[in-house]
Design a protein around this motif. Structure first.
Motif, PDB file in Angstrom:
ATOM      1  N   PRO A 183       0.816  -1.225   0.000  1.00 22.75           N
ATOM      2  CA  PRO A 183       0.000   0.000   0.000  1.00 22.75           C
ATOM      3  C   PRO A 183       0.848   1.272   0.000  1.00 22.75           C
ATOM      4  CG  PRO A 183      -0.809  -1.534   1.651  1.00 22.75           C
ATOM      5  CD  PRO A 183       0.474  -2.089   1.139  1.00 22.75           C
ATOM      6  N   ASP A 184       1.985   1.244   0.716  1.00 23.07           N
ATOM      7  CA  ASP A 184       2.856   2.422   0.718  1.00 23.07           C
ATOM      8  C   ASP A 184       3.420   2.694  -0.668  1.00 23.07           C
ATOM      9  OD1 ASP A 184       2.483   2.824   3.436  1.00 23.07           O
ATOM     10  OD2 ASP A 184       4.176   1.530   3.972  1.00 23.07           O
ATOM     11  N   LEU A 185       3.790   1.641  -1.374  1.00 22.83           N
ATOM     12  CA  LEU A 185       4.314   1.794  -2.733  1.00 22.83           C
ATOM     13  C   LEU A 185       3.251   2.374  -3.665  1.00 22.83           C
ATOM     14  CD1 LEU A 185       6.724   1.239  -4.642  1.00 22.83           C
ATOM     15  CD2 LEU A 185       5.684  -0.991  -5.083  1.00 22.83           C
ATOM     16  N   LEU A 186       2.036   1.869  -3.562  1.00 23.97           N
ATOM     17  CA  LEU A 186       0.944   2.389  -4.397  1.00 23.97           C
ATOM     18  C   LEU A 186       0.644   3.851  -4.085  1.00 23.97           C
ATOM     19  CD1 LEU A 186      -1.484  -0.646  -4.331  1.00 23.97           C
ATOM     20  CD2 LEU A 186      -0.227   0.212  -6.297  1.00 23.97           C
ATOM     21  N   LEU A 187       0.638   4.198  -2.804  1.00 23.32           N
ATOM     22  CA  LEU A 187       0.381   5.584  -2.431  1.00 23.32           C
ATOM     23  C   LEU A 187       1.475   6.504  -2.944  1.00 23.32           C
ATOM     24  CD1 LEU A 187      -0.900   5.149   1.216  1.00 23.32           C
ATOM     25  CD2 LEU A 187      -2.236   5.827  -0.768  1.00 23.32           C
ATOM     26  N   THR A 188       2.709   6.059  -2.868  1.00 29.43           N
ATOM     27  CA  THR A 188       3.833   6.872  -3.355  1.00 29.43           C
ATOM     28  C   THR A 188       3.743   7.073  -4.857  1.00 29.43           C
ATOM     29  OG1 THR A 188       5.222   6.006  -1.583  1.00 29.43           O
ATOM     30  CG2 THR A 188       6.344   7.010  -3.450  1.00 29.43           C
ATOM     31  N   HIS A 189       3.355   6.047  -5.593  1.00 29.40           N
ATOM     32  CA  HIS A 189       3.273   6.151  -7.046  1.00 29.40           C
ATOM     33  C   HIS A 189       2.083   6.981  -7.516  1.00 29.40           C
ATOM     34  CE1 HIS A 189       6.662   3.697  -7.191  1.00 29.40           C
ATOM     35  NE2 HIS A 189       6.308   2.797  -8.086  1.00 29.40           N
ATOM     36  N   GLN A 190       1.145   7.267  -6.647  1.00 28.87           N
ATOM     37  CA  GLN A 190       0.003   8.100  -7.011  1.00 28.87           C
ATOM     38  C   GLN A 190       0.305   9.593  -6.911  1.00 28.87           C
ATOM     39  OE1 GLN A 190      -3.017   7.141  -8.266  1.00 28.87           O
ATOM     40  NE2 GLN A 190      -2.055   5.137  -8.368  1.00 28.87           N
ATOM     41  N   GLU A 191       1.441   9.931  -6.317  1.00 29.09           N
ATOM     42  CA  GLU A 191       1.819  11.341  -6.173  1.00 29.09           C
ATOM     43  C   GLU A 191       1.860  12.013  -7.535  1.00 29.09           C
ATOM     44  OE1 GLU A 191       2.318  13.270  -3.600  1.00 29.09           O
ATOM     45  OE2 GLU A 191       2.246  11.772  -2.039  1.00 29.09           O
ATOM     46  N   PRO A 192       1.438  13.239  -7.660  1.00 22.65           N
ATOM     47  CA  PRO A 192       0.937  14.170  -6.659  1.00 22.65           C
ATOM     48  C   PRO A 192      -0.569  14.068  -6.441  1.00 22.65           C
ATOM     49  CG  PRO A 192       1.149  15.346  -8.705  1.00 22.65           C
ATOM     50  CD  PRO A 192       1.623  13.908  -8.949  1.00 22.65           C
ATOM     51  N   SER A 193      -1.215  13.079  -7.051  1.00 18.59           N
ATOM     52  CA  SER A 193      -2.663  12.923  -6.868  1.00 18.59           C
ATOM     53  C   SER A 193      -2.979  12.439  -5.460  1.00 18.59           C
ATOM     54  CB  SER A 193      -3.219  11.912  -7.869  1.00 18.59           C
ATOM     55  OG  SER A 193      -2.972  12.336  -9.192  1.00 18.59           O
ATOM     56  N   PRO A 194      -4.066  12.924  -4.873  1.00 22.22           N
ATOM     57  CA  PRO A 194      -4.447  12.468  -3.532  1.00 22.22           C
ATOM     58  C   PRO A 194      -4.890  11.003  -3.559  1.00 22.22           C
ATOM     59  CG  PRO A 194      -5.721  14.414  -4.187  1.00 22.22           C
ATOM     60  CD  PRO A 194      -4.941  13.977  -5.367  1.00 22.22           C
ATOM     61  N   ALA A 195      -4.444  10.236  -2.587  1.00 23.27           N
ATOM     62  CA  ALA A 195      -4.848   8.833  -2.459  1.00 23.27           C
ATOM     63  C   ALA A 195      -4.800   8.441  -0.986  1.00 23.27           C
ATOM     64  CB  ALA A 195      -3.924   7.944  -3.278  1.00 23.27           C
ATOM     65  N   PHE A 196      -5.674   7.507  -0.610  1.00 25.28           N
ATOM     66  CA  PHE A 196      -5.680   7.042   0.777  1.00 25.28           C
ATOM     67  C   PHE A 196      -6.141   5.592   0.824  1.00 25.28           C
ATOM     68  CE2 PHE A 196      -9.720   8.976  -0.158  1.00 25.28           C
ATOM     69  CZ  PHE A 196     -10.661   8.191   0.484  1.00 25.28           C
ATOM     70  N   VAL A 197      -5.863   4.929   1.935  1.00 25.37           N
ATOM     71  CA  VAL A 197      -6.227   3.533   2.159  1.00 25.37           C
ATOM     72  C   VAL A 197      -7.194   3.487   3.335  1.00 25.37           C
ATOM     73  CG1 VAL A 197      -5.358   1.242   2.788  1.00 25.37           C
ATOM     74  CG2 VAL A 197      -3.973   2.743   1.339  1.00 25.37           C
ATOM     75  N   VAL A 198      -8.306   2.765   3.161  1.00 23.29           N
ATOM     76  CA  VAL A 198      -9.294   2.627   4.225  1.00 23.29           C
ATOM     77  C   VAL A 198      -9.510   1.152   4.533  1.00 23.29           C
ATOM     78  CG1 VAL A 198     -10.491   4.778   3.678  1.00 23.29           C
ATOM     79  CG2 VAL A 198     -11.209   2.671   2.582  1.00 23.29           C
ATOM     80  N   ASP A 199     -10.031   0.868   5.729  1.00 23.25           N
ATOM     81  CA  ASP A 199     -10.384  -0.500   6.074  1.00 23.25           C
ATOM     82  C   ASP A 199     -11.847  -0.751   5.729  1.00 23.25           C
ATOM     83  OD1 ASP A 199     -11.807   0.752   8.094  1.00 23.25           O
ATOM     84  OD2 ASP A 199     -10.567  -0.017   9.725  1.00 23.25           O
ATOM     85  N   ARG A 200     -12.361  -1.895   6.112  1.00 21.61           N
ATOM     86  CA  ARG A 200     -13.732  -2.241   5.731  1.00 21.61           C
ATOM     87  C   ARG A 200     -14.782  -1.390   6.425  1.00 21.61           C
ATOM     88  NH1 ARG A 200     -15.404  -7.602   8.929  1.00 21.61           N
ATOM     89  NH2 ARG A 200     -14.233  -7.219  10.837  1.00 21.61           N
ATOM     90  N   TYR A 201     -14.393  -0.658   7.462  1.00 24.08           N
ATOM     91  CA  TYR A 201     -15.314   0.252   8.148  1.00 24.08           C
ATOM     92  C   TYR A 201     -15.106   1.704   7.717  1.00 24.08           C
ATOM     93  CZ  TYR A 201     -15.971  -3.815  11.113  1.00 24.08           C
ATOM     94  OH  TYR A 201     -16.218  -5.079  11.567  1.00 24.08           O
ATOM     95  N   TRP A 202     -14.340   1.931   6.674  1.00 25.66           N
ATOM     96  CA  TRP A 202     -14.039   3.242   6.116  1.00 25.66           C
ATOM     97  C   TRP A 202     -13.210   4.113   7.060  1.00 25.66           C
ATOM     98  CZ3 TRP A 202     -14.523   4.355   1.103  1.00 25.66           C
ATOM     99  CH2 TRP A 202     -15.311   3.507   0.345  1.00 25.66           C
ATOM    100  N   ASN A 203     -12.407   3.485   7.909  1.00 19.57           N
ATOM    101  CA  ASN A 203     -11.432   4.218   8.711  1.00 19.57           C
ATOM    102  C   ASN A 203     -10.186   4.430   7.864  1.00 19.57           C
ATOM    103  OD1 ASN A 203     -12.977   4.158  11.151  1.00 19.57           O
ATOM    104  ND2 ASN A 203     -12.401   2.019  11.369  1.00 19.57           N
ATOM    105  N   THR A 204      -9.671   5.639   7.847  1.00 20.73           N
ATOM    106  CA  THR A 204      -8.472   5.933   7.075  1.00 20.73           C
ATOM    107  C   THR A 204      -7.258   5.320   7.755  1.00 20.73           C
ATOM    108  OG1 THR A 204      -9.451   8.013   6.339  1.00 20.73           O
ATOM    109  CG2 THR A 204      -7.078   7.770   6.063  1.00 20.73           C
ATOM    110  N   LEU A 205      -6.540   4.479   7.025  1.00 24.06           N
ATOM    111  CA  LEU A 205      -5.361   3.815   7.562  1.00 24.06           C
ATOM    112  C   LEU A 205      -4.076   4.522   7.152  1.00 24.06           C
ATOM    113  CD1 LEU A 205      -6.356   0.105   6.898  1.00 24.06           C
ATOM    114  CD2 LEU A 205      -6.640   1.422   8.996  1.00 24.06           C
ATOM    115  N   ARG A 206      -4.006   4.919   5.901  1.00 23.30           N
ATOM    116  CA  ARG A 206      -2.812   5.590   5.379  1.00 23.30           C
ATOM    117  C   ARG A 206      -3.229   6.582   4.302  1.00 23.30           C
ATOM    118  NH1 ARG A 206       0.602   0.071   4.438  1.00 23.30           N
ATOM    119  NH2 ARG A 206       0.806  -0.441   6.617  1.00 23.30           N
ATOM    120  N   MET A 207      -2.392   7.590   4.103  1.00 20.64           N
ATOM    121  CA  MET A 207      -2.632   8.541   3.013  1.00 20.64           C
ATOM    122  C   MET A 207      -1.292   9.068   2.522  1.00 20.64           C
ATOM    123  SD  MET A 207      -4.095  11.960   4.920  1.00 20.64           S
ATOM    124  CE  MET A 207      -5.382  11.112   5.776  1.00 20.64           C
ATOM    125  N   ASN A 208      -1.286   9.536   1.285  1.00 24.92           N
ATOM    126  CA  ASN A 208      -0.051  10.095   0.739  1.00 24.92           C
ATOM    127  C   ASN A 208      -0.010  11.605   0.960  1.00 24.92           C
ATOM    128  OD1 ASN A 208      -1.824  11.055  -1.194  1.00 24.92           O
ATOM    129  ND2 ASN A 208      -0.874  10.021  -2.915  1.00 24.92           N
TER     130      ASN A 208
END
Length: 87
Positions: free
Chosen positions: A46-71
């Motif tokens: 997930p960190d690699l995917l978030l880094t490759h999305q730069e400069p576009s906003p991207a984030f990772v959520v769990d099944r309850y829509w809690n934000t786990l990581r963001m770029n």
């Protein structure tokens, strides 16, 4: 039979151990968090995917829509709405 019933009812894999235990059977499925040592390699994906999305906003959520990581792009984007300025 317990597993067939759980499959028919589309019970998520992480929740199928409870009926197995209630029926007197050993758990079949295990749940391993991304922060454990054996999942260390998988937690980098997930960190690699978030880094490759730069400069576009991207984030990772769990099944309850809690934000786990963001770029950094998402942090800048949210900063525009939370009183921060554009960098």
């Amino acid at each position: 039979m317990v597993l067939r019933l759980a499959d028919s009812l589309q019970v998520p894999l992480r929740e199928r151990n409870l009926p197995l235990l209630a029926g007197g059977y050993a758990p079949v499925y295990r749940q391993t968090g991304l922060d454990t040592l054996e999942m260390e390699a998988s937690s980098h994906a997930p960190d690699l995917l978030l880094t490759h999305q730069e400069p576009s906003p991207a984030f990772v959520v769990d099944r309850y829509w809690n934000t786990l990581r963001m770029n950094a792009g998402m942090e800048r984007f949210l900063g525009l709405f939370l009183g921060g300025g554009a960098e």
